[in-house]
Design an enzyme around this catalytic site. Structure first.
Site, mmCIF file in Angstrom:
data_model
loop_
_atom_site.group_PDB
_atom_site.id
_atom_site.type_symbol
_atom_site.label_atom_id
_atom_site.label_comp_id
_atom_site.label_asym_id
_atom_site.label_seq_id
_atom_site.Cartn_x
_atom_site.Cartn_y
_atom_site.Cartn_z
ATOM 1 N N HIS A 123 -16.492 -3.425 -2.972
ATOM 2 C CA HIS A 123 -17.811 -3.086 -3.484
ATOM 3 C C HIS A 123 -18.085 -3.864 -4.767
ATOM 4 O O HIS A 123 -17.156 -4.229 -5.500
ATOM 5 C CB HIS A 123 -17.900 -1.586 -3.765
ATOM 6 N N SER A 150 6.441 -1.211 1.437
ATOM 7 C CA SER A 150 5.838 0.122 1.390
ATOM 8 C C SER A 150 4.747 0.221 0.330
ATOM 9 O O SER A 150 4.921 -0.209 -0.813
ATOM 10 C CB SER A 150 6.908 1.170 1.071
ATOM 11 N N ALA A 168 7.161 -3.847 -2.357
ATOM 12 C CA ALA A 168 6.616 -2.495 -2.271
ATOM 13 C C ALA A 168 5.672 -2.219 -3.432
ATOM 14 O O ALA A 168 5.943 -2.586 -4.581
ATOM 15 C CB ALA A 168 7.752 -1.477 -2.261
ATOM 16 N N ARG A 188 2.346 -11.331 -7.927
ATOM 17 C CA ARG A 188 2.654 -12.679 -8.391
ATOM 18 C C ARG A 188 3.906 -13.176 -7.682
ATOM 19 O O ARG A 188 4.757 -12.370 -7.267
ATOM 20 C CB ARG A 188 2.878 -12.705 -9.904
#
Length: 213
Positions: A123, A150, A168, A188
C-alpha cells in the site's frame, strides 16, 4: 472473464503496477476469484493427513500451475490462489501465506519453512492514498533450489536467485542474488554459498554474550 470496463481497468492497473482498489462496485469477477480461492484453501486445510490424492486434486484446481512432487502442509492461506505457479518438488511447511493479487512464480525444489509470507501487494505510505484500501502489486519470483526460513517475509516485486537461503525471520525488500545466504530486516547478504558448503557437519549454536555495561 468480465467485460465490465471498471473491472478491466483494475485488472490492467494490477498488471501495470499502478495503484488500484479492488473492493469498489463493478468488480464482482475479482471478488468471486478471491472467494473461490479461499474456499479451495479451506477445503485443503480440512483434508486428512493420509488423503494425498484429495490434496493434490485441490491444489491442482487452486493454483495456476502445479508441478510434480509438491507437498504443502496445512494450513495454507491465499489471496486468490490462481496466480500461483509452482514447479516440481516444492515443499511448504505449516502456515504458508501467498498474497497472490498478481503472479507468484516458484521454481523447482524450493523449500518453505513454517509461517512464510510471500506478498505481491503493498500500500502507499501516505494515508491519503490508502484510505479506501488502495494498493499496488508486482510479481514475485523464487528461483530453483531456494530455501526460505521460518517466518520470513518476501515483499512485492522481489526475485530470489537460484540456490539462495533466506534466514529465519528475514524481511526481503530487495532482489537476492543467486547462491547467497541473506538474513535480517531488511535482509542483507551474509555470505556466498560455495563448494566448501558441500562439507556439512552440525555446528552447535553459540552462546549469546552479555553486552558491556
Amino acid at each position: 472473464m468480465t467485460t465490465d470496463p471498471r473491472e478491466l481497468d483494475v485488472r490492467r492497473r494490477m498488471a501495470a503496477h499502478e495503484l488500484y482498489a479492488d473492493g469498489a462496485p463493478g468488480l464482482e469477477g475479482l471478488a468471486e476469484e478471491r472467494t473461490r480461492g479461499k474456499e479451495l484453501a479451506d477445503a485443503y486445510n480440512r483434508t486428512g493427513a493420509r488423503d494425498e490424492e484429495g490434496r493434490r486434486a485441490l491444489l491442482k484446481e487452486l493454483f495456476a500451475c502445479l508441478g510434480t512432487g509438491v507437498w504443502i502442509e496445512p494450513p495454507l492461506h491465499v489471496a486468490y490462489g490462481n496466480r500461483v505457479h509452482l514447479g516440481d518438488d516444492v515443499y511448504a511447511n505449516f502456515g504458508l501465506t501467498l498474497v497472490d493479487d498478481v503472479e507468484v512464480f516458484v521454481g523447482d525444489r524450493v523449500m518453505f519453512a513454517p509461517h512464510v509470507t510471500v506478498s505481491t501487494t503493498g500500500h502507499p505510505v501516505h494515508p491519503d492514498l490508502r484510505r479506501d484500501g488502495t494498493q499496488f502489486s508486482a510479481p514475485v519470483r523464487i528461483e530453483d533450489d531456494v530455501w526460505v526460513g521460518s517466518g520470513a517475509q518476501v515483499m512485492p516485486g522481489i526475485t530470489i536467485g537460484r540456490g539462495s537461503v533466506i534466514g529465519a525471520g528475514s524481511v526481503v525488500t530487495a532482489h537476492v542474488p543467486p547462491m547467497v545466504v541473506v538474513a535480517g530486516s531488511p535482509a542483507r547478504v551474509i555470505r556466498e554459498i560455495t563448494d566448501a558448503d558441500r562439507e556439512w557437519s552440525y555446528r552447535p549454536p553459540r552462546t549469546v554474550r552479555r553486552g558491556a555495561a
